[in-house]
Write an enzyme that holds these catalytic residues in place. Structure first.
Site, short mmCIF file in Angstrom:
data_model
loop_
_atom_site.label_atom_id
_atom_site.label_comp_id
_atom_site.label_asym_id
_atom_site.label_seq_id
_atom_site.Cartn_x
_atom_site.Cartn_y
_atom_site.Cartn_z
N GLY A 239 0.75 -1.24 0.00
CA GLY A 239 0.00 0.00 0.00
C GLY A 239 0.78 1.29 0.00
O GLY A 239 0.19 2.36 -0.19
N GLU A 275 3.88 -6.76 1.53
CA GLU A 275 3.39 -7.09 0.18
C GLU A 275 3.34 -5.86 -0.72
O GLU A 275 2.28 -5.50 -1.24
CB GLU A 275 1.97 -7.68 0.28
N PRO A 276 4.44 -5.17 -0.92
CA PRO A 276 4.39 -3.99 -1.79
C PRO A 276 4.27 -4.38 -3.25
O PRO A 276 4.90 -5.34 -3.70
CB PRO A 276 5.73 -3.29 -1.53
N TYR A 318 -9.93 5.61 -11.98
CA TYR A 318 -9.71 6.25 -10.67
C TYR A 318 -9.43 7.74 -10.81
O TYR A 318 -8.90 8.34 -9.86
CB TYR A 318 -8.52 5.63 -9.94
N CYS A 346 -13.96 4.67 -28.54
CA CYS A 346 -15.22 5.38 -28.76
C CYS A 346 -15.96 5.65 -27.46
O CYS A 346 -17.10 5.21 -27.28
CB CYS A 346 -16.09 4.55 -29.69
N TYR A 375 -0.12 -1.81 -12.20
CA TYR A 375 -1.55 -1.69 -12.54
C TYR A 375 -1.74 -1.06 -13.92
O TYR A 375 -2.71 -0.35 -14.16
CB TYR A 375 -2.30 -0.91 -11.45
N1 LLP Z 1 -1.68 -6.94 -0.70
C1 LLP Z 1 -3.00 -7.02 -0.90
C2 LLP Z 1 -3.78 -7.97 -0.15
C3 LLP Z 1 -3.60 -6.15 -1.85
O1 LLP Z 1 -4.92 -6.22 -2.04
C4 LLP Z 1 -2.81 -5.23 -2.58
C5 LLP Z 1 -3.41 -4.34 -3.57
C6 LLP Z 1 -1.43 -5.22 -2.33
C7 LLP Z 1 -0.89 -6.08 -1.38
C8 LLP Z 1 -0.49 -4.30 -3.05
O2 LLP Z 1 -0.74 -2.97 -2.81
P1 LLP Z 1 0.25 -1.86 -3.39
O3 LLP Z 1 1.56 -1.97 -2.63
O4 LLP Z 1 0.44 -2.13 -4.82
O5 LLP Z 1 -0.44 -0.60 -3.12
N2 LLP Z 1 -5.67 -1.13 -9.46
C9 LLP Z 1 -5.47 -0.13 -8.43
C10 LLP Z 1 -4.76 -0.68 -7.22
C11 LLP Z 1 -5.44 -1.86 -6.57
C12 LLP Z 1 -4.72 -2.40 -5.38
C13 LLP Z 1 -5.34 -3.66 -4.89
N3 LLP Z 1 -4.65 -4.34 -3.83
C14 LLP Z 1 -4.72 1.07 -9.04
O6 LLP Z 1 -4.41 1.05 -10.23
O7 LLP Z 1 -4.48 2.04 -8.33
#
Ligand code: LLP
Length: 421
Positions: A239, A275-276, A318, A346, A375
């Site tokens: 996150g 979990e980055p 978003y 379109c 993403y």
């Molecule tokens: N762990 C879990 C359980 C998650 O659901 C996620 C992301 C992550 C780790 C990784 O999070 P990060 O470090 O990447 O922020 N499609 C959206 C983002 C969706 C994130 C979903 N879960 C976007 O393009 O902003």
């Protein structure tokens, strides 16, 4: 920091000029920098050096097996949310012991396959899932190592569509019920309780929500231990946000994030899993596109690109901003004018940016969307029968196509006519 910089007036990925890749592969195309991926992964490892840890890359952010192999070879674990992502991690050479299986809707078949293939832990999100996992594990003569994903009811202060740690979100087990569900888990024959898991959202640019959530996790861990559970691993989720705009205040660094983890749960002696996804891959990729037309409208001009919302959906989905830069650097003091940057699809939603100040650009000119390594390609589709956008990996002065653009024949050949047509 990334490795997409101008040299002699031309944007490069590491040492490769982007026009060279465009000439060989065409556009649109995603281009990843190995050096940036390595650097960002290394920053998280460094941030947790004070303890036993595993940095599990969130495969959903970028699931190309070349990206997974590069990180896996550096010792990364993987966070997966489907058996498909699990299969990719394994195809990239990551053994089950380094894979954590998250996700709110794991099916019985997915659990079975992951148990057979081997898994570090399941992050369990509900009681029905827990009971099913126990049954499946017991039927295989195994026990499933689990953490319960606990919903701490904390506002992550990010976009509502990617906020996951509030009680109204579908994720995790409400923290108020956690002790009860842990007691139930411990009594199940196919389950071995090993830890606690949380993930409160994505693109967080403030550390306070993490601090709050992890404080609750520490309290819960103490209570669970006093209830007799051997909690020895904490999965803090992902996150941490990235800067999407160069001009913006930069979000906190991995080292500062690691410090929050240390301050909140560091005294518990647990192994730490994180979990980055975005923070490792986001700024390690650009989407390279070409200008198709420059079109004069009523009171505004449109820069029509060959990349569209099907290739990069974040702006449409978003309202996300991605810096769009010309690949040939405009001379200092070059004039700029406002342009609406759009794709050819379109739908009016196929708009990347409105009234963006850009130097003069015309058909055939190349532009790059920054911060598109996470993403981006993973959320691409073939809408409007546009071939799935290819992916390229750069390493120093070399590059390789790591997912080719499918031909129209290949796309159409995947479909079947029913016998009555
Ligand atoms: N762990 C879990 C359980 C998650 O659901 C996620 C992301 C992550 C780790 C990784 O999070 P990060 O470090 O990447 O922020 N499609 C959206 C983002 C969706 C994130 C979903 N879960 C976007 O393009 O902003």
């Amino acid at each position: 920091m990334d490795h997409f910089n101008y040299h002699d007036g031309v944007l490069h990925a590491e040492e490769v000029p982007l026009p060279e890749i465009a000439a060989e592969v065409g556009t649109p195309a995603y281009i990843y920098s190995s050096a940036t991926l390595r650097r960002h992964f290394g920053l998280f490892v460094q941030a947790l050096e004070w303890t036993d840890h595993l940095v599990c890359f969130a495969v959903k952010a970028n699931s190309n097996i070349a990206v997974l192999k590069l990180l896996g070879d550096m010792g990364a674990g993987m966070d997966v949310v489907s058996i498909g992502e699990y299969a990719r991690a394994r195809a990239a050479g990551v053994e089950g012991e380094r894979i954590v299986f998250s996700g709110v809707g794991k099916t019985r078949e997915e659990m079975r396959l992951a148990l057979i293939g081997g898994v570090r832990q399941f992050n369990v999100e509900s009681e029905p899932e827990l009971v099913a996992l126990s049954e499946i594990a017991a039927s295989l003569g195994r026990t499933a190592p689990i953490a319960l994903r606990v919903n701490p009811d904390v506002d992550a202060k990010t976009h509502e569509k990617i906020s996951t740690g509030k009680s109204e979100n579908k994720f995790g087990i409400p923290i108020a019920r956690a002790r009860e569900v842990y007691a139930r888990a411990a009594a199940l024959p196919g389950i071995e309780v090993i830890g606690v898991d949380m993930h409160i959202g994505s693109q967080l640019t403030d550390l306070e929500p993490f601090r709050q959530a992890y404080g609750k996790m520490a309290d819960l861990t103490r209570k669970l231990r006093s209830d007799g559970h051997d909690i020895r691993r904490l999965d803090m989720g992902g996150g941490l946000g990235i800067p999407y705009e160069r001009s913006n205040n930069a979000p906190p660094l991995p080292i500062e994030y690691g410090q929050v983890i240390r301050e909140t749960v560091g005294d518990l002696g647990c192994e730490i899993v994180i979990e980055p996804g975005r923070n490792i891959a986001g700024n390690a990729g650009v989407l390279l596109a070409s200008v198709v037309w420059l079109k004069q409208g009523e009171g505004r001009d449109f820069l029509i690109l060959d990349a569209a919302m099907n290739d990069l959906i974040r702006p449409a989905m978003y309202s996300a901003h991605h810096d769009i830069v010309p690949v040939v650097e405009p001379p200092p003091g070059a004039s700029v004018s406002p342009l609406d940057v759009v794709g050819p699809i379109c739908e009016t939603g196929d708009t990347f940016e409105k009234a963006m100040q850009l130097p003069p650009l015309g058909p055939g000119d190349l532009v790059a969307f920054r911060s598109a390594g996470a993403y981006g390609a993973v959320m691409a589709s073939e809408y409007n029968t546009r071939p799935l956008v290819p992916e390229i990996m750069v390493d120093g002065d070399r590059f390789a196509v790591i997912r080719p653009r499918p031909s129209l024949e290949e796309m159409i050949a995947r479909e079947r006519l029913p016998e009555w047509l």
